[in-house]
Design an enzyme around this catalytic site. Structure first.
Site: not given
Length: 329
Positions: A107-108
């Site tokens: 994520v990210c």
């Protein structure tokens, strides 16, 4: 209806981890369980020690990252890793855990941790729009897709900034179960099943620092001061008293673009700023110097995969909407 077999999810947290990077997907999996899924979530860290998130919240973990099999390994990001190296113990923990996992998810800026572990070599990936160029530099064999909300390459999944982790979690729930279940989770969380457009619609204005060349800075100042002017290649060359060939070469060498596309970018930035301020789409097109609303709409569709009206609706204000004059679509 029989209970589905447990789907084990290991979330590998670390000091400085962005809290929402893993809390969002974890909440989506929890909501899926309420609706009939069977996700078993475990929090692990490189050495099994509790960690502190980016906002100072202490996170108690269940144990150390190991080579134990998990169906999904989820690696959230941290603000520091685009600008500092990923610690070796963290990269090693991710590499070891990934070797036994059915699929690996970041994520990210968790993509930087996957890259440090060698898990993005030769693969397609994405991360937060602010640092896609940095990821490409860190992992030159990786094909970075800067506008994607999330990317799947085989059993490796990467997502854009923070809340895009929820988008990816919904996609994983659909993959594991059904679109109906994922849709019910999205409704429960009050999020879109699939948001419109890519992450470029959230990015900052496109033109960065002013050009080094005085001639190119003159073009920027000229168009910004009078965006509705005539700026064909010949007009600009005549205004700057240079040949069209020389002007084209300046833009190519310094900005890697053409004069016409650069003028379009300036107008696009102006229009987006006007929409953020609450102007209607037709008024923004006029003030930004576009020949027509339709010409601005085409630019928005190409750059942010959204219409100006849809962009304005999403970003002009966080307050509840008030009646507005009817706008062109």
């Amino acid at each position: 209806m029989p209970t589905p077999l447990p789907h084990e999810v290991a979330i590998l947290v670390h000091d400085g981890v962005t809290l929402l990077d893993f809390a969002g997907p974890a909440q989506a999996f929890t909501e899926a369980n309420r609706l009939g899924a069977n996700y078993m979530t475990t929090l692990v860290s490189p050495a099994g020690d509790d960690v502190t998130s980016n906002i100072g919240v202490r996170i108690a973990v269940d144990g150390a990252a190991t080579a134990q099999h998990f169906d999904t390994l989820l690696v959230p990001g941290a603000d520091i890793y685009p600008s500092t190296p990923v610690p070796r113990d963290l990269a090693d923990a991710v590499r070891m855990s990934a070797a036994a996992a059915g699929r690996v998810v970041s994520v990210c800026t968790g993509a930087f941790i996957l890259a440090a572990a060698g898990l993005l070599d030769g693969k397609r990936a994405t991360t937060h729009w602010k640092v896609t160029h940095e990821l490409a530099a860190r992992c030159p064999t990786c094909t970075v897709e800067p506008d994607a909300i999330y990317v799947r390459d085989g059993t490796t999944y990467t997502s854009a900034g923070i809340t895009a982790g929820i988008d990816l979690a919904l996609a994983l729930i659909e993959e594991d179960h059904s679109a109906d279940l994922a849709r019910d989770v999205a409704r429960a969380l009050v999020v879109y099943m699939q948001r419109a457009g890519g992450q470029s619609q959230f990015s900052a204005p496109l033109h960065g620092p002013p050009p080094r060349s005085p001639a190119l800075r003159t073009v920027t100042d000229l168009v910004t001061a009078n965006p509705g002017g005539q700026y064909s290649l010949g007009d600009l060359a005549k205004h700057l008293n240079v040949s069209t060939r020389h002007l084209t070469r300046l833009f190519h060498d310094e900005l890697s673009t053409t004069p016409g596309r650069y003028v379009e970018n300036i107008r696009f930035d102006l229009a987006r700023s006007l929409l953020d301020q609450g102007h209607t789409a037709t008024r923004a097109a006029e003030l930004a110097g576009f020949p027509s609303y339709e010409s601005m709409r085409r630019v928005f569709a190409r750059k942010v995969s959204s219409s100006p009206v849809a962009y304005r609706r999403r970003f002009a204000t966080a307050l509840e909407p008030t009646p507005q004059p009817r706008d062109r679509r």
